[in-house]
Scaffold this active site. Structure first.
Site, PDB file in Angstrom:
ATOM      1  N   ASP A  59       0.866  -1.173   0.000  1.00 17.58           N
ATOM      2  CA  ASP A  59       0.000   0.000   0.000  1.00 17.58           C
ATOM      3  C   ASP A  59       0.905   1.225   0.000  1.00 17.58           C
ATOM      4  O   ASP A  59       1.935   1.239   0.673  1.00 17.58           O
ATOM      5  CB  ASP A  59      -0.938   0.026   1.209  1.00 17.58           C
ATOM      6  CG  ASP A  59      -2.145   0.915   0.929  1.00 17.58           C
ATOM      7  OD1 ASP A  59      -2.850   0.649  -0.068  1.00 17.58           O
ATOM      8  OD2 ASP A  59      -2.375   1.875   1.687  1.00 17.58           O
ATOM      9  N   PHE A 142       3.667   6.758 -13.002  1.00 16.41           N
ATOM     10  CA  PHE A 142       2.200   6.764 -12.918  1.00 16.41           C
ATOM     11  C   PHE A 142       1.782   7.681 -11.771  1.00 16.41           C
ATOM     12  O   PHE A 142       2.629   8.303 -11.122  1.00 16.41           O
ATOM     13  CB  PHE A 142       1.656   5.335 -12.719  1.00 16.41           C
ATOM     14  CG  PHE A 142       1.991   4.744 -11.373  1.00 16.41           C
ATOM     15  CD1 PHE A 142       3.233   4.166 -11.150  1.00 16.41           C
ATOM     16  CD2 PHE A 142       1.079   4.766 -10.321  1.00 16.41           C
ATOM     17  CE1 PHE A 142       3.556   3.626  -9.907  1.00 16.41           C
ATOM     18  CE2 PHE A 142       1.387   4.219  -9.075  1.00 16.41           C
ATOM     19  CZ  PHE A 142       2.643   3.648  -8.883  1.00 16.41           C
ATOM     20  N   GLY A 143       0.499   7.725 -11.508  1.00 19.62           N
ATOM     21  CA  GLY A 143      -0.023   8.469 -10.356  1.00 19.62           C
ATOM     22  C   GLY A 143       0.437   9.922 -10.345  1.00 19.62           C
ATOM     23  O   GLY A 143       0.255  10.653 -11.324  1.00 19.62           O
TER      24      GLY A 143
HETATM   25  P1  IMP Z   1      -2.911   1.799  -3.657  1.00 18.00           P
HETATM   26  O1  IMP Z   1      -2.933   0.934  -4.871  1.00 18.00           O
HETATM   27  O2  IMP Z   1      -4.166   1.844  -2.891  1.00 18.00           O
HETATM   28  O3  IMP Z   1      -1.704   1.520  -2.792  1.00 18.00           O
HETATM   29  O4  IMP Z   1      -2.767   3.282  -4.214  1.00 18.00           O
HETATM   30  C1  IMP Z   1      -1.563   3.903  -4.368  1.00 18.00           C
HETATM   31  C2  IMP Z   1      -1.804   5.276  -4.994  1.00 18.00           C
HETATM   32  O5  IMP Z   1      -0.810   6.157  -4.480  1.00 18.00           O
HETATM   33  C3  IMP Z   1      -1.604   5.264  -6.496  1.00 18.00           C
HETATM   34  O6  IMP Z   1      -2.807   5.094  -7.182  1.00 18.00           O
HETATM   35  C4  IMP Z   1      -1.010   6.641  -6.747  1.00 18.00           C
HETATM   36  O7  IMP Z   1      -2.029   7.583  -6.811  1.00 18.00           O
HETATM   37  C5  IMP Z   1      -0.190   6.891  -5.491  1.00 18.00           C
HETATM   38  N1  IMP Z   1       1.180   6.366  -5.650  1.00 18.00           N
HETATM   39  C6  IMP Z   1       1.755   5.322  -4.978  1.00 18.00           C
HETATM   40  N2  IMP Z   1       3.003   5.095  -5.415  1.00 18.00           N
HETATM   41  C7  IMP Z   1       3.211   5.986  -6.393  1.00 18.00           C
HETATM   42  C8  IMP Z   1       4.319   6.219  -7.255  1.00 18.00           C
HETATM   43  O8  IMP Z   1       5.355   5.536  -7.226  1.00 18.00           O
HETATM   44  N3  IMP Z   1       4.171   7.230  -8.113  1.00 18.00           N
HETATM   45  C9  IMP Z   1       3.040   7.988  -8.188  1.00 18.00           C
HETATM   46  N4  IMP Z   1       1.974   7.798  -7.443  1.00 18.00           N
HETATM   47  C10 IMP Z   1       2.062   6.796  -6.534  1.00 18.00           C
END
Ligand code: IMP
Length: 189
Positions: A59, A142-143
């Site tokens: 996470d 990404f993100g």
């Molecule tokens: P999870 O899948 O619930 O852990 O969501 C993680 C979210 O955090 C992603 O959808 C991104 O919005 C953000 N995030 C986590 N790691 C990264 C990264 O390495 N780069 C950019 N955004 C990230």
């Protein structure tokens, strides 16, 4: 698992033969910390997989100083349940309009939890400090990568690229810690 994260983990943990579970199949993220959610995902994976398989839960998210640590554990759903990366970035830049200096300081956090077939728990944590810029730049990652500039760099993570992330990102640090703790437990036996 978010396919971008799965690709990064496959590079960061070579030889671990990771099989990702689709994000839609995972239980709702209702923990209060990154660790809670990573552990819940690992538990789910452990039950869903074959009895002799290990499981990994990850996470991660972005914490912004001027937003009191938001979006934090809600990073993926910041602009709504089905929000795209672009929508999340737009919402973030909107909330930070007029915010300058330390208010734009931020950090990425990654929590990795691995469970052995006998439910022994291993953990790795990584953070990456930086700041949020005004306009998205770059096409890799990404993100929030197009608006996140790590400390000591001028370019965004989306400009620095995947090779940079594989060496320096919050996820790379967490994966290194996790690998070390699994390997040292194996050596002790
Ligand atoms: P999870 O899948 O619930 O852990 O969501 C993680 C979210 O955090 C992603 O959808 C991104 O919005 C953000 N995030 C986590 N790691 C990264 C990264 O390495 N780069 C950019 N955004 C990230």
């Amino acid at each position: 698992m978010n396919p971008h994260k799965a690709r990064e983990l496959a590079v960061l943990l070579p030889g671990w033969e990771i099989e990702a579970i689709e994000a839609e199949e995972l239980p709702e993220e209702d923990g209060e910390t990154f660790y809670d959610n990573a552990l819940a995902k690992a538990r789910f994976g452990r039950l869903a997989g074959p009895p002799d398989a290990w499981a990994i839960g990850e996470d991660s998210g972005l914490e912004v100083e001027g937003l009191g640590g938001r979006p934090g554990i809600r990073s993926a759903r910041y602009a709504g349940g089905d929000a795209t990366d672009e929508e999340n970035v737009r919402k973030l830049l909107g909330e930070l309009a007029g915010v300058t200096g330390d208010g734009r300081r931020a950090r990425y956090v990654s929590e990795l939890v691995s469970l052995s077939p006998g439910l022994e728990e291993f953990r790795g944590t990584g953070t990456l400090a930086g700041r949020i810029v005004d306009e998205p730049r770059g096409s890799e990652g990404f993100g929030y990568d197009p608006v996140f500039v790590p400390d000591g760099e001028e370019r965004t993570v989306a400009e620095l690229g995947d090779a940079w992330k594989a060496e320096r990102s919050h996820r790379a640090i967490a994966a290194g810690e996790l690998r070390k703790s699994v390997c040292s437990a194996a050596e002790e036996r």
